[in-house]
Write an enzyme that holds these catalytic residues in place. Structure first.
Site, mmCIF file in Angstrom:
data_model
loop_
_atom_site.group_PDB
_atom_site.id
_atom_site.type_symbol
_atom_site.label_atom_id
_atom_site.label_comp_id
_atom_site.label_asym_id
_atom_site.label_seq_id
_atom_site.Cartn_x
_atom_site.Cartn_y
_atom_site.Cartn_z
ATOM 1 N N CYS A 136 -1.105 -7.208 -4.130
ATOM 2 C CA CYS A 136 -1.167 -6.505 -2.854
ATOM 3 C C CYS A 136 -0.727 -7.450 -1.738
ATOM 4 C CB CYS A 136 -2.586 -6.003 -2.599
ATOM 5 S SG CYS A 136 -2.837 -5.265 -0.961
ATOM 6 N N CYS A 139 -4.029 -8.213 0.617
ATOM 7 C CA CYS A 139 -5.187 -9.036 0.238
ATOM 8 C C CYS A 139 -4.943 -9.924 -0.972
ATOM 9 C CB CYS A 139 -6.396 -8.137 -0.024
ATOM 10 S SG CYS A 139 -6.225 -7.051 -1.461
ATOM 11 N N CYS A 182 -4.663 0.168 -2.810
ATOM 12 C CA CYS A 182 -5.287 -1.020 -3.380
ATOM 13 C C CYS A 182 -6.797 -0.817 -3.379
ATOM 14 C CB CYS A 182 -4.905 -2.258 -2.562
ATOM 15 S SG CYS A 182 -5.815 -3.754 -3.018
ATOM 16 N N CYS A 207 5.093 5.315 -7.535
ATOM 17 C CA CYS A 207 6.181 5.094 -6.578
ATOM 18 C C CYS A 207 5.618 4.252 -5.429
ATOM 19 C CB CYS A 207 6.689 6.442 -6.088
ATOM 20 S SG CYS A 207 8.120 6.358 -5.005
#
Length: 224
Positions: A136, A139, A182, A207
């Site tokens: 991510c 984070c 996330c 996607c």
């Protein structure tokens, strides 16, 4: 317009009665529906005291994105003139809007925190197939292994599955798609589509916006 009067007799006495007057045109409000704290014992068996509380107005905050209009109620999106729909839901990694703006680029903030979309075919990871792990961009939580990435031809990076427990999916506000975020910070990744006929183990296509990701090559230190 008029008042309705209801009378009822007390079960303890045939002579005692109570009268309730109400206005049928009164519209229900939030204060009428919410539970109220108990009042002291009434002075009479048939007299009840009511206290009405006016509902506080709810303020809608519109946060414009860079180059995009903002609305918390609108669900329309497009690639060249999209509309911001909401801030990303918080997870275990929580920051204020100001803190996210301080650590993310304007484009990362628009997509990760305001659920924006990058223009198709422009993402750095669209045609990228190196071996490693995608984390991510907000984070640093690992999200996808490169072995699950495939070329779907859609214009965005496509994966057929995420790492266990790393990704949350919720129905999109447009009522047609499923959003993926996330699980650690709530950052917007994109959408997941199922049953499209791709020859993958899951027949799913995650996607994902390239801006939402950061690639870590194999055999490297993720903190570097």
């Amino acid at each position: 317009m008029g008042l309705h009067i209801l009378r009822s007799s007390s079960p303890l006495s045939s002579s005692a009665s109570k009268t309730i007057i109400f206005n049928p045109t009164t519209k229900p409000t939030l204060s009428n529906l919410l539970p109220r704290p108990s009042n002291p014992s009434p002075t009479s068996l048939f007299r009840t005291h009511f206290t009405a509380f006016s509902p506080k107005p709810i303020k809608s905050v519109i946060t414009p994105a860079i180059g995009f209009g903002g609305s918390l109620q609108t669900t329309k999106r497009s690639f060249r003139g999209g509309v911001v729909v909401a801030m990303a839901a918080p997870g275990p990694v929580q920051k204020s809007e100001e803190e996210w703006r301080a650590v993310l680029s304007p484009e990362q903030f628009r997509i990760l925190r305001q659920k924006g979309t990058e223009y198709p075919g422009t993402g750095v990871y669209d045609k990228f197939f190196e071996e490693g792990v995608y984390t991510c961009a907000g984070c640093g939580t690992p999200l996808y292994k490169s072995t699950t990435k495939f070329n779907s031809g859609c214009g965005w990076p496509a994966f057929y599955e995420g790492l266990p427990g790393a990704i949350n999916s919720v129905p999109d506000r447009d009522g047609m798609r499923v959003e993926i975020t996330c699980a650690a910070c709530g950052g917007h990744l994109g959408h997941v589509f199922k049953g499209e006929g791709f020859r993958t183990p899951t027949d799913e296509r995650h996607c994902v916006n390239s801006v939402s990701l950061k690639f870590t090559p194999a055999n490297s230190n993720p903190s570097e």
